[in-house]
Enzyme design. Sequence first.
Site, PDB file in Angstrom:
ATOM      1  N   LYS A  77       0.807  -1.222   0.000  1.00  0.00           N
ATOM      2  CA  LYS A  77       0.000   0.000   0.000  1.00  0.00           C
ATOM      3  C   LYS A  77       0.840   1.272   0.000  1.00  0.00           C
ATOM      4  O   LYS A  77       0.353   2.342  -0.359  1.00  0.00           O
ATOM      5  CB  LYS A  77      -0.961   0.011   1.193  1.00  0.00           C
ATOM      6  CG  LYS A  77      -2.074  -1.007   1.045  1.00  0.00           C
ATOM      7  CD  LYS A  77      -3.249  -0.712   1.944  1.00  0.00           C
ATOM      8  CE  LYS A  77      -4.403  -1.631   1.560  1.00  0.00           C
ATOM      9  NZ  LYS A  77      -5.643  -1.312   2.248  1.00  0.00           N
ATOM     10  N   LYS A 123     -10.344  -2.614  -3.348  1.00  0.00           N
ATOM     11  CA  LYS A 123     -11.101  -1.367  -3.400  1.00  0.00           C
ATOM     12  C   LYS A 123     -10.194  -0.208  -3.734  1.00  0.00           C
ATOM     13  O   LYS A 123     -10.531   0.662  -4.519  1.00  0.00           O
ATOM     14  CB  LYS A 123     -11.742  -1.082  -2.037  1.00  0.00           C
ATOM     15  CG  LYS A 123     -12.989  -1.873  -1.764  1.00  0.00           C
ATOM     16  CD  LYS A 123     -13.671  -1.324  -0.508  1.00  0.00           C
ATOM     17  CE  LYS A 123     -13.780  -2.379   0.552  1.00  0.00           C
ATOM     18  NZ  LYS A 123     -12.866  -2.197   1.665  1.00  0.00           N
ATOM     19  N   LYS A 148      -4.673  -9.156  -6.506  1.00  0.00           N
ATOM     20  CA  LYS A 148      -6.008  -9.331  -5.934  1.00  0.00           C
ATOM     21  C   LYS A 148      -6.902  -8.150  -6.316  1.00  0.00           C
ATOM     22  O   LYS A 148      -6.417  -7.039  -6.502  1.00  0.00           O
ATOM     23  CB  LYS A 148      -5.928  -9.479  -4.413  1.00  0.00           C
ATOM     24  CG  LYS A 148      -5.947  -8.174  -3.634  1.00  0.00           C
ATOM     25  CD  LYS A 148      -6.218  -8.418  -2.158  1.00  0.00           C
ATOM     26  CE  LYS A 148      -6.457  -7.092  -1.443  1.00  0.00           C
ATOM     27  NZ  LYS A 148      -7.865  -6.717  -1.355  1.00  0.00           N
TER      28      LYS A 148
HETATM   29  P1  ATP Z   1      -8.546  -1.854   0.434  1.00  0.00           P
HETATM   30  O1  ATP Z   1      -7.960  -1.904  -0.954  1.00  0.00           O
HETATM   31  O2  ATP Z   1      -9.053  -0.487   0.831  1.00  0.00           O
HETATM   32  O3  ATP Z   1      -7.653  -2.506   1.470  1.00  0.00           O
HETATM   33  P2  ATP Z   1      -9.984  -4.290   0.168  1.00  0.00           P
HETATM   34  O4  ATP Z   1     -10.645  -4.546  -1.131  1.00  0.00           O
HETATM   35  O5  ATP Z   1      -8.702  -4.990   0.450  1.00  0.00           O
HETATM   36  O6  ATP Z   1      -9.863  -2.730   0.330  1.00  0.00           O
HETATM   37  P3  ATP Z   1     -10.814  -4.609   2.895  1.00  0.00           P
HETATM   38  O7  ATP Z   1     -11.894  -3.782   3.490  1.00  0.00           O
HETATM   39  O8  ATP Z   1      -9.402  -4.265   3.211  1.00  0.00           O
HETATM   40  O9  ATP Z   1     -11.039  -4.616   1.313  1.00  0.00           O
HETATM   41  O10 ATP Z   1     -11.055  -6.133   3.265  1.00  0.00           O
HETATM   42  C1  ATP Z   1     -12.318  -6.656   3.661  1.00  0.00           C
HETATM   43  C2  ATP Z   1     -12.299  -8.160   3.564  1.00  0.00           C
HETATM   44  O11 ATP Z   1     -12.303  -8.569   2.194  1.00  0.00           O
HETATM   45  C3  ATP Z   1     -11.047  -8.795   4.173  1.00  0.00           C
HETATM   46  O12 ATP Z   1     -11.425  -9.954   4.875  1.00  0.00           O
HETATM   47  C4  ATP Z   1     -10.199  -9.173   2.980  1.00  0.00           C
HETATM   48  O13 ATP Z   1      -9.356 -10.270   3.229  1.00  0.00           O
HETATM   49  C5  ATP Z   1     -11.275  -9.523   1.966  1.00  0.00           C
HETATM   50  N1  ATP Z   1     -10.804  -9.334   0.585  1.00  0.00           N
HETATM   51  C6  ATP Z   1     -10.361  -8.174   0.054  1.00  0.00           C
HETATM   52  N2  ATP Z   1     -10.028  -8.352  -1.232  1.00  0.00           N
HETATM   53  C7  ATP Z   1     -10.257  -9.669  -1.515  1.00  0.00           C
HETATM   54  C8  ATP Z   1     -10.103 -10.461  -2.692  1.00  0.00           C
HETATM   55  N3  ATP Z   1      -9.647  -9.931  -3.820  1.00  0.00           N
HETATM   56  N4  ATP Z   1     -10.432 -11.768  -2.623  1.00  0.00           N
HETATM   57  C9  ATP Z   1     -10.890 -12.317  -1.474  1.00  0.00           C
HETATM   58  N5  ATP Z   1     -11.064 -11.616  -0.332  1.00  0.00           N
HETATM   59  C10 ATP Z   1     -10.755 -10.307  -0.344  1.00  0.00           C
HETATM   60 MG    MG Z   2      -7.605  -4.506   2.188  1.00  0.00          MG
END
Ligand code: ATP
Ligand code: MG
Length: 332
Positions: free
Chosen positions: A112, A198, A195
């Site tokens: 990040k 968001k 992955k």
């Molecule tokens: P950010 O990029 O802001 O970190 P994020 O997409 O990683 O957002 P989070 O809110 O950090 O989302 O994570 C929420 C949940 O979603 C966590 O349990 C994380 O492991 C899961 N998660 C996030 N991205 C994935 C993905 N691509 N596949 C499976 N699980 C995911």
């Molecule tokens: Mg995340």
Amino acid sequence: RPRVLSGIQPTADSFHLGNYLGAVRNWVTMQDTCDAYYMVVDLHAITAGHDAKVLRDRTRVSLAQLLAFGIDPTRSTLFIQSHVPEHAQLGWVLSCITGFGEASRMTQFKDKSAKQGAERSSVGLFTYPILQAADILLYQADAVPVGEDQRQHLELTRDLAQRFNHLFGKTFTLPEAYIPKATAKILDLQDPTAKMSKSSSSPTGLLEIMEDKARSAKKIKSAVTDTGREILFDPEDKPGVSNLLTIYSALSGRTIEDLVTAYAGKGYGDLKKDLAEVFVDFVTPIQAATREYLDDPAQLDKMLAIGAEKARAVASQTLAAVYDHVGFIPAK
Ligand code: ATP
Ligand code: MG
């Protein structure tokens, strides 16, 4: 009943499909068998720069989506992290037993902070995994349903719990990561080596739950696929097609094997067209329910007040034990 806890960041206007398939889907099923605590982690959402109004809106949209997915506040404790001050308080104590080198090995910070460089990243982004450990340990959680990307943070959480228990006496339950086998890591549609995320996926790489459905269908149809034309499940050599098969299987309930057989002799275009339909059918009722929850902010606030109270009842007990065990004199 085992205790579970998990959180999601309000860092976008919509969750993406990876959030659902990797985490929230398990949250929903676990509330039947577990004592479940789920939260929108707004403290974590301010670690990489944000706008106050946008954060407020996104926190509400996040809650509405969780309700739409089936989190039931009468069976689970659903709350906002900042409503429970004990998170920040325990975070401080844990940061004092975390090694600087240990924190420096967290790969999420490396990922990040890569764009702007560590020098320009906030200290909050650096200490994020310690606050996350506090989130989990405050509730004495047995299991933490998350995606694969959170495995390392769960390991740190266990290490810190063990260290604290060793230094100051048994205080914390050691939590286990609960990571779904098939859908632990949903990949970016445009870059199937990364992955879906968001905050870092490109808009066309993300399948957002709340976006315009025609746009989602278009994204699926223009997802990066691999060389060759056969539809096979091979995450190493065909990560793009394999990611689409994973999503298709998870949303339809059909096995990957069944899908591979059904698409033998057909092209990537056929697979994408059908998957687009499956996705649209999946999000249509979720979108409608989310909008309904957003239309009633008073009801949402009432639910949040109840959630915060239930969460604080547990969190305050753990924090009191922690303060006592480390040697703080209680206020009289
Ligand atoms: P950010 O990029 O802001 O970190 P994020 O997409 O990683 O957002 P989070 O809110 O950090 O989302 O994570 C929420 C949940 O979603 C966590 O349990 C994380 O492991 C899961 N998660 C996030 N991205 C994935 C993905 N691509 N596949 C499976 N699980 C995911
Ligand atoms: Mg995340």
